[in-house]
Write a protein that holds these residues in place. Structure first.
Motif, PDB file in Angstrom:
ATOM      1  N   SER A   1      48.970  -1.138  33.533  1.00  0.00           N
ATOM      2  CA  SER A   1      49.491  -0.393  32.373  1.00  0.00           C
ATOM      3  C   SER A   1      50.377   0.739  32.867  1.00  0.00           C
ATOM      4  O   SER A   1      50.358   1.093  34.056  1.00  0.00           O
ATOM      5  N   GLY A   2      51.107   1.331  31.925  1.00  0.00           N
ATOM      6  CA  GLY A   2      51.886   2.513  32.271  1.00  0.00           C
ATOM      7  C   GLY A   2      50.977   3.651  32.713  1.00  0.00           C
ATOM      8  O   GLY A   2      51.277   4.389  33.657  1.00  0.00           O
ATOM      9  N   THR A   3      49.855   3.782  32.042  1.00  0.00           N
ATOM     10  CA  THR A   3      48.898   4.846  32.382  1.00  0.00           C
ATOM     11  C   THR A   3      48.391   4.667  33.808  1.00  0.00           C
ATOM     12  O   THR A   3      48.292   5.643  34.572  1.00  0.00           O
TER      13      THR A   3
ATOM     14  N   LEU B   1      51.093   5.749  36.122  1.00  0.00           N
ATOM     15  CA  LEU B   1      51.214   7.209  36.198  1.00  0.00           C
ATOM     16  C   LEU B   1      50.082   7.795  37.039  1.00  0.00           C
ATOM     17  O   LEU B   1      50.289   8.716  37.840  1.00  0.00           O
TER      18      LEU B   1
ATOM     19  N   SER C   1      55.112  14.127  23.987  1.00  0.00           N
ATOM     20  CA  SER C   1      55.046  12.847  24.692  1.00  0.00           C
ATOM     21  C   SER C   1      53.790  12.128  24.253  1.00  0.00           C
ATOM     22  O   SER C   1      52.933  12.687  23.570  1.00  0.00           O
ATOM     23  N   PHE C   2      53.672  10.882  24.692  1.00  0.00           N
ATOM     24  CA  PHE C   2      52.413  10.160  24.522  1.00  0.00           C
ATOM     25  C   PHE C   2      51.416  10.767  25.522  1.00  0.00           C
ATOM     26  O   PHE C   2      51.783  11.075  26.663  1.00  0.00           O
TER      27      PHE C   2
ATOM     28  N   ALA D   1      49.257  10.012  27.573  1.00  0.00           N
ATOM     29  CA  ALA D   1      49.000   9.497  28.926  1.00  0.00           C
ATOM     30  C   ALA D   1      49.798  10.258  29.991  1.00  0.00           C
ATOM     31  O   ALA D   1      49.351  10.366  31.143  1.00  0.00           O
ATOM     32  N   SER D   2      50.973  10.804  29.621  1.00  0.00           N
ATOM     33  CA  SER D   2      51.799  11.467  30.635  1.00  0.00           C
ATOM     34  C   SER D   2      51.196  12.794  31.089  1.00  0.00           C
ATOM     35  O   SER D   2      51.594  13.322  32.132  1.00  0.00           O
TER      36      SER D   2
ATOM     37  N   VAL E   1      59.505  13.302  31.024  1.00  0.00           N
ATOM     38  CA  VAL E   1      59.290  12.064  30.262  1.00  0.00           C
ATOM     39  C   VAL E   1      60.595  11.728  29.543  1.00  0.00           C
ATOM     40  O   VAL E   1      61.186  12.605  28.913  1.00  0.00           O
TER      41      VAL E   1
ATOM     42  N   ASP F   1      58.315   9.808  34.118  1.00  0.00           N
ATOM     43  CA  ASP F   1      57.675   8.903  33.175  1.00  0.00           C
ATOM     44  C   ASP F   1      58.787   8.240  32.357  1.00  0.00           C
ATOM     45  O   ASP F   1      59.306   8.819  31.395  1.00  0.00           O
TER      46      ASP F   1
ATOM     47  N   CYS G   1      58.312   5.362  30.856  1.00  0.00           N
ATOM     48  CA  CYS G   1      57.578   4.306  30.141  1.00  0.00           C
ATOM     49  C   CYS G   1      58.291   3.845  28.876  1.00  0.00           C
ATOM     50  O   CYS G   1      58.144   2.701  28.461  1.00  0.00           O
ATOM     51  N   GLU G   2      59.053   4.749  28.236  1.00  0.00           N
ATOM     52  CA  GLU G   2      59.703   4.395  26.970  1.00  0.00           C
ATOM     53  C   GLU G   2      61.191   4.094  27.156  1.00  0.00           C
ATOM     54  O   GLU G   2      61.915   4.001  26.172  1.00  0.00           O
TER      55      GLU G   2
ATOM     56  N   ALA H   1      56.412   1.120  31.331  1.00  0.00           N
ATOM     57  CA  ALA H   1      55.256   0.520  30.640  1.00  0.00           C
ATOM     58  C   ALA H   1      55.700  -0.680  29.822  1.00  0.00           C
ATOM     59  O   ALA H   1      56.828  -0.707  29.312  1.00  0.00           O
TER      60      ALA H   1
ATOM     61  N   LYS I   1      57.148  -2.266  23.573  1.00  0.00           N
ATOM     62  CA  LYS I   1      58.155  -1.757  24.498  1.00  0.00           C
ATOM     63  C   LYS I   1      59.376  -2.693  24.591  1.00  0.00           C
ATOM     64  O   LYS I   1      59.329  -3.836  24.150  1.00  0.00           O
TER      65      LYS I   1
ATOM     66  N   GLY J   1      50.772  -3.660  30.533  1.00  0.00           N
ATOM     67  CA  GLY J   1      51.312  -3.730  31.890  1.00  0.00           C
ATOM     68  C   GLY J   1      52.187  -2.539  32.206  1.00  0.00           C
ATOM     69  O   GLY J   1      52.534  -1.750  31.325  1.00  0.00           O
TER      70      GLY J   1
END
Ligand SMILES: Cc1ncc(COP(=O)(O)O)c(C=O)c1O
Length: 387
Positions: free
Chosen positions: A58-60, A63, A84-85, A87-88, A130, A156, A158-159, A181, A186, A193
């Motif tokens: 995962s992205g998490t 990170l 941010s989400f 997780a960052s 991010v 980050d 991820c997006e 991510a 996404k 993933g």
């Protein structure tokens, strides 16, 4: 959850090629740490234009391993974005490092380099920018601040797969560690993933070991040279990734076309991109600045300040349109308030965006007719929910 006839917030674009490669893996008997995983990493790195890329679950997870690779632990403060989400920022807490939140730029909603520069102190060990909602952070500025102050940088992204920074460099290809991510909403999805772009070959080897319980490549299944985790991406997920990567440009272009259609349509009723018009009214995502190129992740508008966002969401739902308030500021979530004493009002730009943003249905292949329905419903909902 979307109901029949409702326009969903997001929808993955899965086709025959994804099915074909998934079947290939199923029939191969190699479901984990197999050739499809290596292929996905190799093809992803080639697509991005980097030496290597390490797939994770995962992205998490990416990170978390990124933070370990930076050596950020107890006593280390890392400057990052409150908008941010979660997780960052959580990834820093996993290692005992402390996130220090700085306010964001009112136009791009990314970490503001001036605020970051002011916040650098004795205990600052790094910066974790991010690329929020797919818009590139000001990486050259953060690189400069890091260089002057001896800090390390972890991006980050991820997006933001497919975006380009102000130096004209693809996000993730600047030579600093970066994380992507692949959750189902996404730009490229493997269901769950992530991918870490390592800063060098040593970091890549360590990432491959840490995602796999601390094993070295030549070690037996029960031997471990360091503490690791199970952050492996399966070969089935990698098959999805390979298929998605083959048409990544097409998927990105479809998102971009959908964003242009929204901007055109909402512009006709007077809404303006952030930074261009009335900041109190209906504010659209900002235009790309200079060489920066956004990768469209979501299409999120800032509602007029006087609008009642919950009522708008409820009304859109009634009209068959899924929309979502986006996103709570991390520093005001209970774990961060309790632990670090953040209070409302401390980071006003991020808090204003967080109170007003609304994500509209957005995915490759969303039709012009669907966009029209969403915009009409939004306009009607705003007329009734406006003080
Ligand atoms: C900015 C940001 N960081 C990190 C993550 C975490 O990624 P994942 O959900 O794959 O763990 C996401 C996922 O949505 C994200 O948007």
């Amino acid at each position: 959850m979307s109901v029949a006839g409702q326009i969903p917030l997001a929808r993955p674009a899965i086709g025959e090629r994804e099915e074909e490669l998934m079947l290939e893996v199923l029939r191969s008997g190699r479901l984990s740490l197999g050739p499809m995983l290596e292929r996905f990493e190799r093809e992803f790195a080639a697509w991005l234009g980097v030496e290597d890329a390490v797939a994770v679950s995962s992205g998490t997870a990416g990170l978390h391993l990124g933070v370990r690779g930076m050596g950020w632990g107890p006593g280390a403060e890392v400057i990052t974005s409150p908008f941010s989400f979660i997780a960052s920022a959580n990834c820093l807490l996993y290692e005992g490092a402390e996130p220090v939140f700085c306010d964001v730029d009112p136009v791009t909603l990314n970490l503001d380099p001036d605020a970051v520069e002011t916040a650098v102190g004795e205990a600052t060990a790094g910066i974790l920018p991010v690329d929020i909602l797919g818009y590139p952070s000001d990486l050259p500025a953060f690189e400069e601040i890091s260089g002057v102050n001896g800090l390390r940088l972890l991006e980050d992204a991820c997006e933001a797969l497919g975006g380009t920074d102000s130096g004209g460099v693809r996000l993730g290809a600047r030579g600093i560690a970066a994380v992507f991510a692949f959750y189902a909403n996404k730009q490229l999805t493997t269901g769950e993933g992530g991918m870490v772009v390592p800063p060098d070959a040593d970091a890549a080897a360590r990432l491959r070991s840490e995602r796999n319980q601390g094993r070295a490549p030549d070690m037996a299944w029960v031997d471990h040279e360091r503490i690791g985790f199970n952050y492996r991406l399966t070969d089935l997920q990698a098959a999805l990734g390979v298929a998605q990567l083959e048409r990544a440009e097409e998927l990105l272009a479809a998102r971009s076309a959908a964003a242009s259609a929204y901007t055109r349509r909402l512009g006709q009723s007077g809404a303006t991109p952030a930074g261009d018009g009335d900041p109190e009214g209906l504010v659209l995502p900002c235009k790309d600045r200079g060489s920066e190129r956004r990768s469209w992740f979501v299409y999120a508008v800032r509602l007029p300040r006087a609008a009642d966002r919950d009522a708008v969401v409820a009304e859109l739902d009634q009209r068959g349109v899924q929309a979502k308030a986006y996103m709570p500021c991390i520093h005001l979530t209970p774990p961060y308030r309790e632990r670090f004493g953040y209070e409302p009002g401390m980071l006003p730009v991020a808090e204003d965006a967080s109170a007003r943003l609304l994500a509209l249905p957005f995915f490759p292949g969303i039709g012009e007719g669907e966009i029209e329905r969403v915009c009409e419903a939004l306009e009607e909902a705003l007329q009734g929910n406006w003080t």
